[in-house]
Write an enzyme that holds these catalytic residues in place. Structure first.
Site, PDB file in Angstrom:
ATOM      1  CG  HIS A  93      33.273  46.877  45.969  1.00 42.94           C
ATOM      2  ND1 HIS A  93      33.103  45.517  46.089  1.00 42.94           N
ATOM      3  CD2 HIS A  93      34.230  47.049  45.027  1.00 42.94           C
ATOM      4  CE1 HIS A  93      33.937  44.891  45.257  1.00 42.94           C
ATOM      5  NE2 HIS A  93      34.629  45.806  44.612  1.00 42.94           N
ATOM      6  CG  HIS A 102      43.241  46.372  40.342  1.00 39.48           C
ATOM      7  ND1 HIS A 102      42.663  45.499  39.465  1.00 39.48           N
ATOM      8  CD2 HIS A 102      42.309  46.546  41.329  1.00 39.48           C
ATOM      9  CE1 HIS A 102      41.450  45.169  39.880  1.00 39.48           C
ATOM     10  NE2 HIS A 102      41.217  45.802  41.011  1.00 39.48           N
TER      11      HIS A 102
END
Ligand code: HEM
Length: 755
Positions: A92, A280
């Site tokens: 992020h 992920h």
């Protein structure tokens, strides 16, 4: 969060109704005053690159690795390992980068400041950074927050068995929010508002999850264009809505938004798929209960929370009860270990829509066994789950082609993920010369805009003096030498440290085709300079050479000196050789294309656009050149006097002696005997009329007249237009010119100079 919340009005410390409220459309210069010495708590001569050299890098990495499994009661680690959380923090931090203006990205540690520290998408990353504080504290100024945040993501991957491509440190910290980034114009953050930055919103939530439906045939989707220069699908998100476009849990439609947002991050389909599939492989999402349980974000939370936000009142408020995205998904059977579990689950299961405990749409494997571990209870197992955007990796035909290959070829995925992750973290670092530390990869990567190393003796003072004379007698107008040098050097953007004079890419595709560079004229100038270069290089002794990159700058510099000389000032404009010439093969045409100036007020090129007025573009450009308001002012005034406009346009050349480095621009702009009258209909051009005779003296654009109309710019313009302004103009112009020519010289280890 929403900006419409009732504010408390204070009448101290800058409270009260401000200029920006009275005159919201006034040109703002604040972004040119960011990161001043006054705002920096470090010593004036602090040099991060030097401090980093004294860091025990191996010890730091060991401490970060130990932190991963040192679960704290105040924020317990899922599966006993903070790896997932820390990867998300790093991702992020870097993932705000966008290609159009090079802004965003992890290079300045902006996740510590508003708005990013309080974005809904950065939920609970306040905890991640706080977990890191003891390590930052221990190593002090030898490691910046910017580097530490990204390095921690890298170490997280390594501790979970993934071999990374390497790491380059060298990102000095900043001390305030970067106000130059346009994050969008919405007044509420995701997911509250339904305002959209897309030309087309997707209507009607498809309750079935629309697996198999084909939004790609839908005109709503085809016409769904994201506003430039944004790269995220919503205010408050780093990239896309995990539940699908505007909450439609349709993986095919979601793929459309993924392709756009990751594309604007500089990633192609393969890199995008590698990042999502690779990322992920780890960790979980958090949605134990509705997010109405959570208190305000850090920037709005009570002072006693000390910069933490989203205080969660659901049960224990942490660990098994954590609420971040409101989604409750665990992708693999081994969330703290690298492997191909994500793709195996994605392809070996069929998926149906379900709701998370917080009520958000997500997918669960049909008829699957309970094989997924619980983060805290070793006796519990769950069914495999996925986000809408995860399914895009299978149901979008282009992503499917890539990910099916990786399903049975883990090493290929590993290579793709390692490279894409490295690019993600270093995309805004600029030239490899800025990279520090023992883990910098040797391989040359095209997105780093590589330039060759200097492999010959450089020109000395005597050569420089001779070359200056030669270029001035090469049959090219001095003003055109200045224009080309400016075009070359000013392609630099401090936001991602790309562009600049080094490499002489102005002679290569695509820079040599840019309208702002006036291709025909550029070609002529480059031809003349190449002849000078060839002659010098063939005659010079001892293998001495000058690169075209250097000669372009030197020619502009010689022309500036001549302009000063003609004004009666014998000054030496600094010139530092050492640039080299990149090849076309070393040039990524598609990504260099993003550096193209559509408007450049310094050359009086272009005009107002739908995005902003011409003078706002000037300030924006000045910010990417890390110029201050006085530097911007003196450069515009000096370049006009030197007649350096695009295409030798005479707009703003407010002098009877064009080509001479005078303060005439300011003197004549501020002359009360001139009246400015509209010369066109579009509010872009004016005529300067002599009040007495009515004769036309000058023409000028918005970026000229703004130096007389804007109160703060006028105040600076007056300094240069006064009786004592001429000498100061020459001195300041030369300094600002040299600064722009040198902006990309990271080879001289100036990387700490301009943040
Ligand atoms: C977690 C969405 C791409 C790494 C999450 C969460 C969401 C999400 C909603 C849960 C946050 C929470 O509730 O704690 C997405 C979407 C993506 C994307 C929509 C793109 C389409 C990536 C990429 C990476 C990544 C590119 C890294 C390369 C992670 C990790 C976690 C996570 C490691 C787990 C965090 C933890 O364990 O606490 N993602 N993500 N994601 N994401 Fe992504």
């Amino acid at each position: 969060g929403s900006v419409d919340k009732c504010p408390f009005t204070s009448n101290v410390a800058g409270g009260g109704t401000r200029n920006t409220s009275w005159w919201p459309n006034n040109l703002k210069l604040d972004i040119l005053r960011q990161n001043s010495v006054a705002a920096n708590p470090l010593d004036k001569d602090f040099d991060y690159a030097e401090a980093f050299k004294t860091l025990d890098y191996a010890a730091l990495k060991k401490d970060i690795a130990a932190l991963m499994t040192d679960s704290k009661d105040w924020w317990p680690a899922d599966f006993g390992h903070y790896g997932g959380l820390m990867i998300r923090m790093a991702w992020h931090s870097a993932g705000t980068y966008r290609v159009f203006d090079g802004r965003g990205g992890g290079g300045a540690g902006q996740q510590r400041f508003e708005p990013l520290n309080s974005w809904p998408d950065n939920g609970n990353l306040d905890k991640a950074r706080r977990l890191l504080w003891p390590i930052k504290q221990k190593y002090g100024n030898k490691i910046s927050w910017s580097d530490l945040i990204l390095l921690t993501g890298n170490v997280a991957l390594e501790t979970m068995g993934f071999k990374t491509f390497g790491f380059g440190a060298g990102r000095p910290d900043t001390w305030q929010a970067d106000e130059s980034v346009y994050w969008g114009s919405e007044h509420s953050m995701f997911p509250e508002g339904n305002e959209t930055r897309y030309s087309k919103a997707l209507k009607g939530v498809n309750e079935k999850g629309a697996l198999g439906s084909d939004y790609s045939k839908d005109t709503d989707l085809k016409n769904r264009e994201l506003e430039e220069p944004l790269a995220a699908s919503h205010m408050g998100l780093i990239y896309v809505n995990p539940t699908g476009p505007d909450g439609n849990p349709d993986p095919v439609a979601a793929a459309h938004d993924i392709r756009t947002t990751f594309g604007r991050m500089g990633m192609n389909d393969e890199e995008t798929a590698a990042l999502i599939v690779g990322g992920h492989a780890f960790g979980k999402t958090h949605g134990a209960a509705p997010d109405s349980n959570c208190g305000p974000e850090p920037a709005a939370a009570g002072i006693e929370h000390q910069g933490l936000g989203w205080i969660n009142k659901h049960a224990s408020g942490k660990g098994a009860d954590a609420i971040t995205s409101g989604l409750e998904v665990i992708w693999t059977e081994t969330p703290t270990k690298w492997g191909n579990g994500f793709l195996e689950s994605l392809y070996n299961n069929e998926w149906e829509l379900e709701k998370s405990p917080a009520g958000a749409p997500q997918f669960v494997a049909k008829n699957a066994g309970e094989v997924i571990p619980d983060p805290f209870d070793p006796n519990k197992k769950r069914k495999p789950t996925m986000l809408t955007t995860d399914l895009s990796m299978r149901f979008d035909p282009a992503y499917e082609k890539i990910t099916r290959r990786w399903l049975t070829n883990l090493p290929e995925l590993e290579d793709a993920f390692a490279r894409a992750w490295f690019k993600l973290l270093h995309r805004d670092m600029g030239p490899i010369d800025r990279y520090l530390g023992p883990e910098v990869p040797k391989e040359e990567l095209i997105w780093q805009d590589p330039v060759p190393k200097v492999d010959h003796p450089l020109v000395d003072e005597k050569d420089i003096a001779t070359l200056k004379e030669t270029v001035l007698s090469a049959g090219i107008e001095p003003s055109r030498l200045i224009a080309v040098a400016w075009g070359s050097a000013s392609s630099f953007r401090n936001s991602d440290k790309r562009g600049g004079a080094n490499g002489a890419r102005i002679r290569l595709d695509p820079m040599n085709k840019w309208a702002a560079n006036n291709p025909d004229e550029l070609h002529k100038v480059l031809n003349a300079l190449e002849k000078v270069q060839q002659k010098f290089n063939s005659e010079a002794s001892g293998g001495k050479k000058i690169s075209l990159a250097d000669l372009i700058v030197l020619a502009g510099t010689a022309a500036v000196e001549k302009g000063a000389r003609d004004a009666g000032h014998n000054v030496v404009v600094p010139f530092t050789p050492g640039r080299t010439d990149a090849s076309q093969e070393q040039t990524e045409v598609s990504s260099i294309a993003f550096l193209e100036p559509k408007v450049d007020g310094f050359r009086n090129y272009g005009k107002s656009t739908a995005r902003g007025r011409a003078e706002e573009h000037l300030v924006d450009k000045a910010q990417t050149l890390s110029l201050t308001p006085p530097e911007m002012t003196v450069l515009v005034g000096g370049l006009r006097a030197l007649n350096a406009n695009h295409g030798t346009s005479q707009h703003g050349v407010l002098t009877k002696r064009p080509g001479v480095l005078t303060n005439d621009f300011f003197v004549n702009l501020l002359d009360m005997e001139t009246q400015w009258v509209d010369a066109g209909s579009d509010g872009e051009l004016w005529k300067g009329i002599d009040r007495k005779t009515g004769s036309e003296k000058w023409t000028a654009t918005r970026v000229d007249l703004v130096f007389g109309s804007h109160a703060e710019l006028r105040a600076i313009a007056e300094v240069y237009g006064q009786v004592d302004g001429q000498g100061k103009l020459v001195k300041d112009f030369v300094a600002a010119w040299d600064k722009v020519m040198m902006l990309d010289r990271f080879d001289l280890k100036k990387n700490d100079k301009f943040v």
